[in-house]
Write a protein that holds these residues in place. Structure first.
Motif, mmCIF file in Angstrom:
data_model
loop_
_atom_site.group_PDB
_atom_site.id
_atom_site.type_symbol
_atom_site.label_atom_id
_atom_site.label_comp_id
_atom_site.label_asym_id
_atom_site.label_seq_id
_atom_site.Cartn_x
_atom_site.Cartn_y
_atom_site.Cartn_z
ATOM 1 N N ARG A 299 -7.157 4.997 8.885
ATOM 2 C CA ARG A 299 -7.753 3.878 8.153
ATOM 3 C C ARG A 299 -6.636 2.971 7.678
ATOM 4 O O ARG A 299 -5.469 3.275 7.861
ATOM 5 N N ARG A 300 -7.023 1.901 7.038
ATOM 6 C CA ARG A 300 -6.031 0.953 6.548
ATOM 7 C C ARG A 300 -5.090 1.604 5.536
ATOM 8 O O ARG A 300 -3.916 1.276 5.452
ATOM 9 N N ASP A 301 -5.624 2.554 4.766
ATOM 10 C CA ASP A 301 -4.835 3.158 3.687
ATOM 11 C C ASP A 301 -4.653 4.670 3.835
ATOM 12 O O ASP A 301 -4.295 5.355 2.899
ATOM 13 N N ARG A 302 -4.931 5.192 5.034
ATOM 14 C CA ARG A 302 -4.849 6.643 5.205
ATOM 15 C C ARG A 302 -4.617 7.009 6.659
ATOM 16 O O ARG A 302 -5.191 6.397 7.549
ATOM 17 N N ASP B 273 -1.956 9.233 2.166
ATOM 18 C CA ASP B 273 -2.780 8.193 1.554
ATOM 19 C C ASP B 273 -1.871 7.208 0.855
ATOM 20 O O ASP B 273 -0.886 7.608 0.234
ATOM 21 N N VAL B 274 -2.201 5.935 0.951
ATOM 22 C CA VAL B 274 -1.432 4.915 0.237
ATOM 23 C C VAL B 274 -2.377 4.154 -0.677
ATOM 24 O O VAL B 274 -3.559 4.030 -0.402
ATOM 25 N N MET B 275 -1.832 3.680 -1.773
ATOM 26 C CA MET B 275 -2.644 2.918 -2.710
ATOM 27 C C MET B 275 -2.075 1.521 -2.848
ATOM 28 O O MET B 275 -0.874 1.325 -2.764
ATOM 29 N N ASP B 276 -2.942 0.567 -3.072
ATOM 30 C CA ASP B 276 -2.541 -0.811 -3.348
ATOM 31 C C ASP B 276 -1.779 -1.476 -2.216
ATOM 32 O O ASP B 276 -1.113 -2.479 -2.435
ATOM 33 N N THR B 277 -1.829 -0.900 -1.031
ATOM 34 C CA THR B 277 -1.139 -1.517 0.105
ATOM 35 C C THR B 277 -1.742 -0.951 1.387
ATOM 36 O O THR B 277 -2.496 0.013 1.347
ATOM 37 N N ALA B 278 -1.401 -1.545 2.491
ATOM 38 C CA ALA B 278 -1.859 -1.027 3.779
ATOM 39 C C ALA B 278 -0.811 -0.068 4.333
ATOM 40 O O ALA B 278 0.372 -0.213 4.063
ATOM 41 N N LEU B 279 -1.282 0.887 5.083
ATOM 42 C CA LEU B 279 -0.397 1.832 5.751
ATOM 43 C C LEU B 279 0.517 1.052 6.688
ATOM 44 O O LEU B 279 0.085 0.140 7.378
#
Length: 126
Positions: free
Chosen positions: A69-72, A95-101
Protein backbone atom coordinates in the motif's frame (compact mmCIF):
# COMPACT_ATOMS: atom_id res chain seq x y z
CA UNK A 1 38.26 -24.69 -6.71
CA UNK A 2 35.60 -23.45 -9.12
CA UNK A 3 33.53 -20.31 -8.95
CA UNK A 4 31.95 -19.32 -5.69
CA UNK A 5 28.40 -20.61 -5.43
CA UNK A 6 25.60 -18.24 -6.24
CA UNK A 7 22.54 -17.31 -4.30
CA UNK A 8 19.70 -16.36 -6.61
CA UNK A 9 17.54 -13.65 -5.11
CA UNK A 10 14.06 -13.52 -6.60
CA UNK A 11 12.20 -10.26 -6.08
CA UNK A 12 8.61 -9.56 -7.04
CA UNK A 13 8.18 -7.17 -9.93
CA UNK A 14 4.99 -5.68 -8.49
CA UNK A 15 6.61 -3.70 -5.67
CA UNK A 16 6.94 0.05 -6.00
CA UNK A 17 10.43 0.57 -7.40
CA UNK A 18 11.19 -3.18 -7.52
CA UNK A 19 14.84 -2.64 -8.48
CA UNK A 20 15.43 -0.65 -5.31
CA UNK A 21 13.69 -3.29 -3.20
CA UNK A 22 15.78 -6.07 -4.71
CA UNK A 23 18.97 -4.01 -4.31
CA UNK A 24 18.17 -3.35 -0.64
CA UNK A 25 17.52 -7.02 0.03
CA UNK A 26 20.65 -7.99 -1.88
CA UNK A 27 22.77 -5.54 0.14
CA UNK A 28 21.32 -6.77 3.44
CA UNK A 29 21.88 -10.39 2.41
CA UNK A 30 25.44 -9.63 1.35
CA UNK A 31 26.15 -8.10 4.76
CA UNK A 32 24.89 -11.13 6.67
CA UNK A 33 26.65 -13.55 4.34
CA UNK A 34 29.92 -11.67 4.85
CA UNK A 35 29.37 -11.79 8.60
CA UNK A 36 28.91 -15.54 8.24
CA UNK A 37 32.19 -15.68 6.28
CA UNK A 38 30.36 -16.95 3.21
CA UNK A 39 31.89 -16.36 -0.21
CA UNK A 40 28.63 -16.63 -2.09
CA UNK A 41 27.66 -14.19 -4.78
CA UNK A 42 24.15 -12.88 -5.12
CA UNK A 43 22.39 -12.78 -8.45
CA UNK A 44 19.16 -10.82 -8.55
CA UNK A 45 16.20 -11.76 -10.69
CA UNK A 46 12.68 -10.41 -10.85
CA UNK A 47 9.71 -12.69 -10.93
CA UNK A 48 6.07 -12.09 -11.63
CA UNK A 49 4.03 -11.88 -8.43
CA UNK A 50 1.76 -14.54 -9.91
CA UNK A 51 4.68 -16.93 -10.30
CA UNK A 52 3.97 -19.24 -7.40
CA UNK A 53 6.09 -22.07 -8.75
CA UNK A 54 7.82 -23.92 -5.97
CA UNK A 55 11.07 -24.23 -7.89
CA UNK A 56 12.90 -22.17 -5.34
CA UNK A 57 15.98 -24.35 -5.76
CA UNK A 58 18.64 -25.04 -3.18
CA UNK A 59 20.29 -21.65 -3.42
CA UNK A 60 17.32 -19.46 -4.18
CA UNK A 61 15.84 -16.92 -1.83
CA UNK A 62 12.47 -15.49 -2.84
CA UNK A 63 10.71 -12.46 -1.44
CA UNK A 64 6.95 -12.96 -1.36
CA UNK A 65 4.98 -9.76 -0.79
CA UNK A 66 1.55 -10.08 0.73
CA UNK A 67 0.54 -6.45 1.08
CA UNK A 68 1.63 -3.33 -0.76
CA UNK A 69 0.00 0.00 0.00
CA UNK A 70 1.01 3.61 -0.06
CA UNK A 71 2.04 3.44 3.60
CA UNK A 72 2.76 -0.25 4.14
CA UNK A 73 4.67 -3.16 2.70
CA UNK A 74 4.67 -6.66 4.11
CA UNK A 75 5.91 -10.03 3.07
CA UNK A 76 8.11 -12.98 3.93
CA UNK A 77 11.09 -14.85 2.57
CA UNK A 78 10.89 -18.34 1.09
CA UNK A 79 13.87 -20.59 0.44
CA UNK A 80 14.90 -24.20 0.29
CA UNK A 81 16.77 -25.59 3.24
CA UNK A 82 19.73 -27.93 3.06
CA UNK A 83 17.49 -31.01 3.27
CA UNK A 84 15.50 -29.84 0.27
CA UNK A 85 12.37 -28.78 2.11
CA UNK A 86 10.80 -25.45 1.26
CA UNK A 87 10.86 -23.04 4.19
CA UNK A 88 9.12 -19.74 4.80
CA UNK A 89 10.10 -17.04 7.23
CA UNK A 90 7.60 -15.09 9.31
CA UNK A 91 5.61 -12.20 7.92
CA UNK A 92 7.42 -8.87 8.29
CA UNK A 93 5.72 -5.52 7.78
CA UNK A 94 6.97 -2.00 7.43
CA UNK A 95 4.41 0.70 8.18
CA UNK A 96 5.06 4.39 7.67
CA UNK A 97 3.12 7.30 9.06
CA UNK A 98 2.59 10.77 7.66
CA UNK A 99 4.41 9.92 4.44
CA UNK A 100 4.37 7.52 1.53
CA UNK A 101 6.51 4.42 1.44
CA UNK A 102 9.67 5.09 -0.53
CA UNK A 103 12.73 3.20 -1.72
CA UNK A 104 14.81 4.80 1.06
CA UNK A 105 12.82 2.70 3.53
CA UNK A 106 13.55 -0.62 1.81
CA UNK A 107 16.88 -1.31 3.56
CA UNK A 108 15.10 -1.33 6.93
CA UNK A 109 12.45 -3.71 5.58
CA UNK A 110 15.15 -5.94 4.07
CA UNK A 111 17.11 -6.13 7.33
CA UNK A 112 13.88 -6.94 9.18
CA UNK A 113 13.13 -9.81 6.79
CA UNK A 114 16.56 -11.33 7.29
CA UNK A 115 16.57 -10.82 11.07
CA UNK A 116 13.21 -12.57 11.27
CA UNK A 117 14.66 -15.62 9.51
CA UNK A 118 18.17 -16.20 10.91
CA UNK A 119 18.11 -19.81 9.72
CA UNK A 120 18.39 -18.58 6.11
CA UNK A 121 22.05 -17.82 6.58
CA UNK A 122 22.75 -21.27 7.98
CA UNK A 123 20.87 -22.87 5.09
CA UNK A 124 22.56 -20.70 2.45
CA UNK A 125 26.09 -20.76 3.82
CA UNK A 126 26.58 -24.53 4.19
Amino acid sequence: MGADPEVVLQCPANAPDPDALCAALSAALETVLQDAKSTRHIRQSQISPTDSSQTAGADTLRLVLSDIRRDRISGHLRWQSGDGSLRSGPEVALDVMDTALSAEMYPRFARGLLQASPEIIKDLSD
